[in-house]
Design an enzyme around this catalytic site. Sequence first.
Site, mmCIF file in Angstrom:
data_model
loop_
_atom_site.group_PDB
_atom_site.id
_atom_site.type_symbol
_atom_site.label_atom_id
_atom_site.label_comp_id
_atom_site.label_asym_id
_atom_site.label_seq_id
_atom_site.Cartn_x
_atom_site.Cartn_y
_atom_site.Cartn_z
ATOM 1 N N ASP A 84 -1.857 -7.319 2.310
ATOM 2 C CA ASP A 84 -1.511 -6.827 3.641
ATOM 3 C C ASP A 84 -1.217 -5.333 3.560
ATOM 4 O OD1 ASP A 84 -0.993 -6.790 6.338
ATOM 5 O OD2 ASP A 84 0.853 -7.954 6.236
ATOM 6 N N LYS A 85 -1.095 -4.733 4.738
ATOM 7 C CA LYS A 85 -0.740 -3.323 4.887
ATOM 8 C C LYS A 85 0.287 -3.213 5.999
ATOM 9 C CE LYS A 85 -1.540 0.298 7.824
ATOM 10 N NZ LYS A 85 -1.388 0.242 9.312
ATOM 11 N N HIS A 86 1.156 -2.222 5.890
ATOM 12 C CA HIS A 86 2.119 -2.004 6.969
ATOM 13 C C HIS A 86 2.353 -0.515 7.139
ATOM 14 C CE1 HIS A 86 5.271 -3.367 9.739
ATOM 15 N NE2 HIS A 86 5.883 -2.248 9.388
ATOM 16 N N SER A 87 2.518 -0.099 8.397
ATOM 17 C CA SER A 87 2.792 1.295 8.718
ATOM 18 C C SER A 87 4.225 1.453 9.196
ATOM 19 C CB SER A 87 1.833 1.781 9.814
ATOM 20 O OG SER A 87 2.235 3.044 10.314
ATOM 21 N N THR A 95 1.433 -2.904 17.309
ATOM 22 C CA THR A 95 0.168 -3.633 17.176
ATOM 23 C C THR A 95 0.129 -4.855 18.093
ATOM 24 O OG1 THR A 95 -0.082 -2.886 14.895
ATOM 25 C CG2 THR A 95 -1.332 -4.838 15.536
ATOM 26 N N ARG A 150 17.652 -2.398 17.163
ATOM 27 C CA ARG A 150 17.424 -1.058 16.621
ATOM 28 C C ARG A 150 16.623 -0.205 17.589
ATOM 29 N NH1 ARG A 150 13.995 -1.923 11.865
ATOM 30 N NH2 ARG A 150 14.002 0.341 11.669
ATOM 31 N N SER A 175 13.433 -4.322 7.059
ATOM 32 C CA SER A 175 12.648 -4.879 8.159
ATOM 33 C C SER A 175 11.208 -5.114 7.738
ATOM 34 C CB SER A 175 12.701 -3.945 9.369
ATOM 35 O OG SER A 175 11.902 -4.442 10.424
ATOM 36 N N LYS A 182 9.583 -9.277 6.302
ATOM 37 C CA LYS A 182 8.430 -9.963 6.903
ATOM 38 C C LYS A 182 7.330 -10.176 5.870
ATOM 39 C CE LYS A 182 7.962 -6.976 10.373
ATOM 40 N NZ LYS A 182 9.188 -6.190 10.597
ATOM 41 N N LYS A 183 7.119 -9.184 5.031
ATOM 42 C CA LYS A 183 6.043 -9.276 4.056
ATOM 43 C C LYS A 183 6.362 -10.304 2.968
ATOM 44 C CE LYS A 183 3.856 -6.277 6.382
ATOM 45 N NZ LYS A 183 2.809 -6.759 7.324
#
Length: 435
Positions: free
Chosen positions: A80-83, A120, A168, A183, A187-188
Amino acid sequence: MIPQEIIRRKRNGEELGAADIKSFIGALAAGQLSEGQIGAFAMAVWFKGMSRAEIVALTLAMADSGDRLQWVDIDRPIADKHSTGGVGDNVSLMLAPIAAACGLAIPMISGRGLGHTGGTLDKLESIPGYTITPDADLFRRVVKEAGCAIIGQTGALAPADGRLYAVRDVTATVDSIPLITASILSKKLAAGLQTLVLDVKVGNGAFMADRVQAEILAHSLVEVANGAGVKTSALITDMNEPLADCAGNAVEIRNCLNFLAGRKTGTRLETVVLAFAAEMLVKSGIAVSSDEGESMARQALSSGRAAEVFARMVSMLGGPADLVENPEKYLARAPVEKPVRASRSGWLAACDARGIGVSVIDLGGGRRHPADQIDHRVGFSALLPLGTRVTAGEPIALVHAADDAAAEGAAAALAVHYRIGEEEPELTPVIAGLI
């Protein structure tokens, strides 16, 4: 556990033990804390920070507040990827199907807009029928059969983060390194990943405007994730202008479809998407080098396989089966479209990316309060990149608005967010580093 005592101790700068953090997060997940208590805890962390041990404890407590997914029946690497969030940042929408087309399985748990940044999930909700919270069986089936699924947090996955995330957003505690780290990674970890690549934004449109702070965050994320058993790296990317040539929700879905159709080549967005695809493929062992990974990603795009994966994901999650072929049949358009014109001739030298994100919220494309409804039609498109030579009166963007008054206000605001100079600017590389 007395919540106010934990809040007081953190407010006073004391280090919290893992048991205290676990108790507080357990109470948060169970609905036993008020929004005031959650906000006070977040603000105390914002001011006083957390040690690495506290961040690890917070991350694990949030990940363990719900179910953890297992992918034993999928024989692909789970990645996966997260920004960390930006403006016009729709990389995930294209990256997930590209990576899936290259042989990865992508169970992507995404979020809504946070502060001035787009979310997203908000973008995907522009697609009629798209289910962002499928049950676990459907989520698993889509990942297995389509190769990727981009969804939101269900009540079963890191539920503590879901509530903290919303608080937040409206308490000015978004840009806290411990809270961002916990955070993202909770999730990951709950998603059962084997590898993870992180996009840490830096610039005036990012939560980390300073390069040093961005690197601190990147190191925090990479070290905590690797310590939790997930192979992780981070790219630091520039957010001093919108990444795509649009900002909003439906406009960014259109951008995604144009990208997958090969109509966004040579852009900063393409550079970032391909770099992340290559890093994911190398980290997962599918490619032996970044060059090979990028070549595989380009082939997935040019062959149409990535677009096919996206179409299948959308269809399996309840969206229209022919969205890729007929986007205008499904993606609503704002009733008013107004060009934003250059006030003078010269070079687009700089912009306030954060201000552009706030302008999308002002149009109705984001939230001021957690319960706000989003107008998915509104936003900006046709944003010219920095370094473009313009003449007075030439359009530099297009506003999509619900009415004439909103369009006029947004056009005036956007014009202020850009600086037009007499000399060609020296542009910042879109990828600043790898950690």
